[in-house]
Design a protein around this motif. Sequence first.
Motif, PDB file in Angstrom:
ATOM      1  N   UNK A 202       0.741  -1.278  -0.021  1.00 27.33           N
ATOM      2  CA  UNK A 202       0.046  -0.035  -0.112  1.00 27.33           C
ATOM      3  C   UNK A 202       0.973   1.149   0.154  1.00 27.33           C
ATOM      4  N   UNK A 203       1.901   1.184   0.986  1.00 22.57           N
ATOM      5  CA  UNK A 203       2.666   2.565   0.825  1.00 22.57           C
ATOM      6  C   UNK A 203       3.502   2.495  -0.370  1.00 22.57           C
ATOM      7  N   UNK A 204       4.240   1.594  -1.053  1.00 23.63           N
ATOM      8  CA  UNK A 204       4.858   1.766  -2.105  1.00 23.63           C
ATOM      9  C   UNK A 204       3.941   2.170  -3.328  1.00 23.63           C
ATOM     10  N   UNK A 205       2.796   1.935  -3.240  1.00 23.67           N
ATOM     11  CA  UNK A 205       1.829   2.525  -4.289  1.00 23.67           C
ATOM     12  C   UNK A 205       1.519   3.789  -3.803  1.00 23.67           C
ATOM     13  N   UNK A 206       1.478   4.278  -2.867  1.00 20.63           N
ATOM     14  CA  UNK A 206       1.386   5.921  -2.560  1.00 20.63           C
ATOM     15  C   UNK A 206       2.429   6.730  -2.837  1.00 20.63           C
ATOM     16  N   UNK A 207       3.605   6.049  -2.336  1.00 24.33           N
ATOM     17  CA  UNK A 207       4.948   6.523  -2.867  1.00 24.33           C
ATOM     18  C   UNK A 207       5.274   6.961  -4.074  1.00 24.33           C
ATOM     19  N   UNK A 208       4.881   5.610  -4.954  1.00 20.40           N
ATOM     20  CA  UNK A 208       5.240   5.584  -6.279  1.00 20.40           C
ATOM     21  C   UNK A 208       4.419   6.996  -6.876  1.00 20.40           C
TER      22      UNK A 208
END
Length: 84
Positions: free
Chosen positions: A75-81
């Motif tokens: 989830x955080x990887x998606x947001x940060x991307x």
Amino acid sequence: MSILKYTWGEDIVHFELIEEPGGCLLILKETITSITDHSSKDLAGWHVCLQFIEAIQDDGKEVERKIEWKHWQEQYAEILNKLV
């Protein structure tokens, strides 16, 4: 109020404990200087640590930390991307 503040690599991690009736409020702030491939892992780790603390306080039910970490890391990887 009690404060613990330290550096984590180039970032700053800041914890505050504020006394409240029947307990305390925990505030966690992390100042991230730059988003890296590791940022989503760190954020997921903090998220799961806070979930674990909450579970212990609420009902003592243990959090499946590895499963939760994987979920939140994605989830955080998606947001940060989207930010970079």
